[in-house]
Structures are given as C-alpha cells and as structure tokens.
Design a protein around this motif. Structure first.
Motif, mmCIF file in Angstrom:
data_model
loop_
_atom_site.group_PDB
_atom_site.id
_atom_site.type_symbol
_atom_site.label_atom_id
_atom_site.label_comp_id
_atom_site.label_asym_id
_atom_site.label_seq_id
_atom_site.Cartn_x
_atom_site.Cartn_y
_atom_site.Cartn_z
ATOM 1 N N THR A 170 1.308 -1.125 0.192
ATOM 2 C CA THR A 170 0.103 0.398 0.177
ATOM 3 C C THR A 170 0.852 1.173 0.165
ATOM 4 O OG1 THR A 170 0.017 -0.086 2.310
ATOM 5 C CG2 THR A 170 -2.261 -1.271 1.172
ATOM 6 N N TRP A 171 1.963 0.595 -0.486
ATOM 7 C CA TRP A 171 3.091 2.429 -0.474
ATOM 8 C C TRP A 171 3.166 3.104 0.918
ATOM 9 C CZ3 TRP A 171 5.990 1.962 -3.830
ATOM 10 C CH2 TRP A 171 5.398 1.000 -5.360
ATOM 11 N N ALA A 172 3.037 2.163 1.955
ATOM 12 C CA ALA A 172 3.034 2.757 3.635
ATOM 13 C C ALA A 172 1.540 3.103 3.912
ATOM 14 C CB ALA A 172 4.294 3.778 3.624
ATOM 15 N N PHE A 173 0.742 4.103 2.985
ATOM 16 C CA PHE A 173 -0.179 4.743 3.261
ATOM 17 C C PHE A 173 -1.527 3.712 3.320
ATOM 18 C CE2 PHE A 173 2.646 7.487 0.803
ATOM 19 C CZ PHE A 173 3.115 8.501 1.920
ATOM 20 N N PRO A 174 -2.002 3.790 4.211
ATOM 21 C CA PRO A 174 -3.798 2.901 4.501
ATOM 22 C C PRO A 174 -4.838 3.570 3.570
ATOM 23 C CG PRO A 174 -3.030 4.314 7.068
ATOM 24 C CD PRO A 174 -1.398 5.038 6.135
ATOM 25 N N TYR A 175 -4.819 2.128 2.926
ATOM 26 C CA TYR A 175 -6.388 2.557 3.015
ATOM 27 C C TYR A 175 -7.500 3.530 3.144
ATOM 28 C CZ TYR A 175 -4.362 -0.799 -0.852
ATOM 29 O OH TYR A 175 -4.103 -1.235 -1.522
ATOM 30 N N ASN A 176 -7.608 2.968 4.549
ATOM 31 C CA ASN A 176 -8.728 3.626 5.409
ATOM 32 C C ASN A 176 -8.232 4.404 6.103
ATOM 33 O OD1 ASN A 176 -10.849 2.964 4.119
ATOM 34 N ND2 ASN A 176 -10.434 0.403 4.569
ATOM 35 N N VAL A 177 -8.076 6.048 6.264
ATOM 36 C CA VAL A 177 -7.501 6.806 7.221
ATOM 37 C C VAL A 177 -9.001 7.535 7.990
ATOM 38 C CG1 VAL A 177 -6.499 8.324 7.545
ATOM 39 C CG2 VAL A 177 -5.931 7.541 5.288
ATOM 40 N N PRO A 178 -8.834 7.352 9.291
ATOM 41 C CA PRO A 178 -10.184 8.282 9.863
ATOM 42 C C PRO A 178 -10.591 9.361 9.921
ATOM 43 C CG PRO A 178 -8.225 7.401 11.571
ATOM 44 C CD PRO A 178 -7.804 6.968 9.604
ATOM 45 N N ASP A 179 -11.895 10.383 9.746
ATOM 46 C CA ASP A 179 -12.014 11.041 9.655
ATOM 47 C C ASP A 179 -11.402 12.106 10.958
ATOM 48 O OD1 ASP A 179 -13.769 10.249 7.888
ATOM 49 O OD2 ASP A 179 -15.299 9.815 9.229
ATOM 50 N N TRP A 180 -11.034 11.623 11.559
ATOM 51 C CA TRP A 180 -10.141 12.718 12.533
ATOM 52 C C TRP A 180 -8.312 12.901 12.037
ATOM 53 C CZ3 TRP A 180 -6.427 9.942 14.813
ATOM 54 C CH2 TRP A 180 -6.678 8.721 14.633
ATOM 55 N N CYS A 181 -8.513 11.881 11.377
ATOM 56 C CA CYS A 181 -6.794 12.299 11.275
ATOM 57 C C CYS A 181 -6.434 12.877 10.082
ATOM 58 C CB CYS A 181 -6.707 11.092 9.805
ATOM 59 S SG CYS A 181 -4.618 10.183 10.232
ATOM 60 N N PRO A 182 -5.456 14.193 10.433
ATOM 61 C CA PRO A 182 -5.087 15.748 9.317
ATOM 62 C C PRO A 182 -4.654 15.273 8.342
ATOM 63 C CG PRO A 182 -3.746 15.083 11.611
ATOM 64 C CD PRO A 182 -4.912 13.528 11.855
ATOM 65 N N LYS A 183 -4.787 13.621 8.123
ATOM 66 C CA LYS A 183 -3.934 13.575 6.816
ATOM 67 C C LYS A 183 -2.519 14.466 6.249
ATOM 68 C CE LYS A 183 -8.347 11.793 4.793
ATOM 69 N NZ LYS A 183 -9.462 12.159 6.497
ATOM 70 N N CYS A 184 -1.489 14.220 6.865
ATOM 71 C CA CYS A 184 0.010 14.527 6.724
ATOM 72 C C CYS A 184 0.677 14.509 6.657
ATOM 73 C CB CYS A 184 -0.474 16.052 7.552
ATOM 74 S SG CYS A 184 -0.246 15.264 9.964
ATOM 75 N N TYR A 185 1.757 14.125 6.432
ATOM 76 C CA TYR A 185 3.099 13.349 6.029
ATOM 77 C C TYR A 185 4.185 13.492 6.279
ATOM 78 C CZ TYR A 185 -1.104 11.579 3.241
ATOM 79 O OH TYR A 185 -2.767 10.577 2.965
ATOM 80 N N ASP A 186 4.456 13.785 7.578
ATOM 81 C CA ASP A 186 5.575 14.040 8.157
ATOM 82 C C ASP A 186 5.331 13.781 9.982
ATOM 83 O OD1 ASP A 186 8.003 15.987 9.393
ATOM 84 O OD2 ASP A 186 6.836 17.542 10.026
ATOM 85 N N CYS A 187 6.797 12.432 9.259
ATOM 86 C CA CYS A 187 7.207 11.258 9.996
ATOM 87 C C CYS A 187 7.657 11.842 11.403
ATOM 88 C CB CYS A 187 8.332 10.282 9.638
ATOM 89 S SG CYS A 187 7.858 9.329 8.842
ATOM 90 N N TYR A 188 7.974 13.633 11.392
ATOM 91 C CA TYR A 188 8.797 13.832 12.946
ATOM 92 C C TYR A 188 7.332 14.986 13.218
ATOM 93 C CZ TYR A 188 13.058 13.207 11.216
ATOM 94 O OH TYR A 188 13.765 12.385 10.056
ATOM 95 N N ASP A 189 5.993 14.653 13.107
ATOM 96 C CA ASP A 189 4.860 15.431 13.444
ATOM 97 C C ASP A 189 3.846 14.447 14.380
ATOM 98 O OD1 ASP A 189 2.522 16.599 14.025
ATOM 99 O OD2 ASP A 189 2.859 17.957 12.514
ATOM 100 N N PRO A 190 4.411 14.421 15.144
ATOM 101 C CA PRO A 190 3.300 13.056 16.151
ATOM 102 C C PRO A 190 1.684 12.980 15.473
ATOM 103 C CG PRO A 190 4.392 14.312 17.833
ATOM 104 C CD PRO A 190 4.605 15.433 16.482
ATOM 105 N N LYS A 191 0.965 14.309 15.741
ATOM 106 C CA LYS A 191 -0.129 14.636 15.239
ATOM 107 C C LYS A 191 -0.493 13.257 13.112
ATOM 108 C CE LYS A 191 -0.832 18.533 14.197
ATOM 109 N NZ LYS A 191 0.545 18.553 15.263
#
Length: 205
Positions: A170-191
């Motif tokens: 899946t190229w490391a990105f989940p198919y289903n991301v929770p609605d509350w997830c900010p959908k950002c792609y910074d490994c150093y950002d806990p969010k």
C-alpha cells in the motif's frame, strides 16, 4: 520506449501471452499478444506485469507541456521485478547495470550470487547472504528486441537510474484513514502518525 506498441497489448496484472522456448536460447516469443520478444530474465526476476507503459494523449489547455492530437503517442515500459528474500533486509547486496546505448546496444542487470552446478552439469545461481562473488544475469534487453517490435532502440539520451526501494503493498499509506486524522505526511509530526502504516516511519530513520 517510444513509439510504443499500439494494439493487442498485454493486460495489466498478467504476463504477456507467449510461448517459451527453453530448448536452446531461453528466449521468450510472443504468441497471442504483441510485446517485445527476446527479453531474457533469470533467477528471481520476472517481467513486470503491473506497468506496461502509458498513453500520452492530447494535452489540455493550461498544462505545462503541449501535445496535439496528432502528436499523441504510446510509451512502453519494458521492465522487470525482482523478488526479495529475507536476506535482502539483513545484509547489503550488490547489483550491476550495463547500458550500451543506440543501435546494437543492450541493457543488462546483474546481481551478486553463488554459482552452483548440479549433478547434471546445469549451472544455477543462489543469492544467499549477499556475499556471493558470482554475477547472475538477471535481465537482458537487446536492442534488436526493440527494433523488431517498433523500430525503437536503446536510449541514447543522457539518462539516470532511479532506485525504487518501496516494499509496501500500500506504499505505506493506509487505504482507510480515520476522519479525525489530519492526513499529513511528516514522520516527525506526532499528529501525522495516523496517516502511515504502523512501523513505516521507523524504517525511514
């Protein structure tokens, strides 16, 4: 490779329908579908059935590159995949690319392995732990294979090699991301941790 094969192309996800001659040459010859003949693979390498190229059609207004309907063309991807084993993730492995451009040229990929000979005298290779000192000829693309199909040739233009080391289905990105997830792609950002599969950011360190 351009211009590419326009009709009766292999279906994505499937190997080209072909008859394989194992007697002397080891070359594969297409039967029911149009694709490049005389491509040779060995070991844990096979033709890549998931991307045979793309059609570059007429561009739309505002695109940075302009291409008329008359200039549209099929570009082919003549590639292969190599199956990795557990040992590839434990020790460094050595690969080699030989690129002879133009007419009469070739593209050849090699991997380091152990050359073995069985009781019948048949030579085979084992990749093992990455410490083998023999070269296995994994992929061979001769210029005449491109020439006979579409009159193309091994590229002569200045080029570079991109090593794609992606290992996730899946190229490391989940198919289903929770609605509350900010959908950002910074490994150093806990969010952003919810936007990655578990453990992905650890392998990027």
């Amino acid at each position: 490779v351009a211009p590419g094969i326009p009709d009766n192309r292999p279906q994505s996800g499937s190997q080209p329908v072909r008859k394989v001659d194992h007697s002397h040459s080891g070359y594969a010859t297409s039967v029911a579908q149009n694709w490049y003949d005389n491509l040779t693979v060995a070991g844990n390498t096979s033709l890549n059935p998931f991307f045979y190229g793309t059609y570059l059609g007429e561009t739309k207004k505002g695109e940075p590159v302009t291409r008329s309907k008359k200039q549209a063309f099929q570009a082919d991807a003549v590639g292969a995949m190599k199956q990795l084993g557990p040992e590839h993730f434990k020790t460094p492995h050595t690969f080699r690319l030989e690129w002879q451009p133009g007419r009469g040229g070739r593209l050849d990929w090699f991997t380091k392995s152990y050359k073995k000979v069985d009781e019948n005298g048949t030579v085979f290779h084992m990749e093992g732990d990455g410490k083998g000192q023999d070269w296995e000829h994994s992929l061979h693309i001769p210029d005449f294979a491109l020439d006979e199909a579409m009159g193309s040739k091994i590229p002569e233009e200045p080029s570079y090699v991109i090593f794609n080391t992606a290992i996730s289905s899946t190229w490391a990105f989940p198919y289903n991301v929770p609605d509350w997830c900010p959908k950002c792609y910074d490994c150093y950002d806990p969010k952003c941790q919810c936007s990655f599969n578990p453990g992905f950011c650890n392998i990027m360190k």
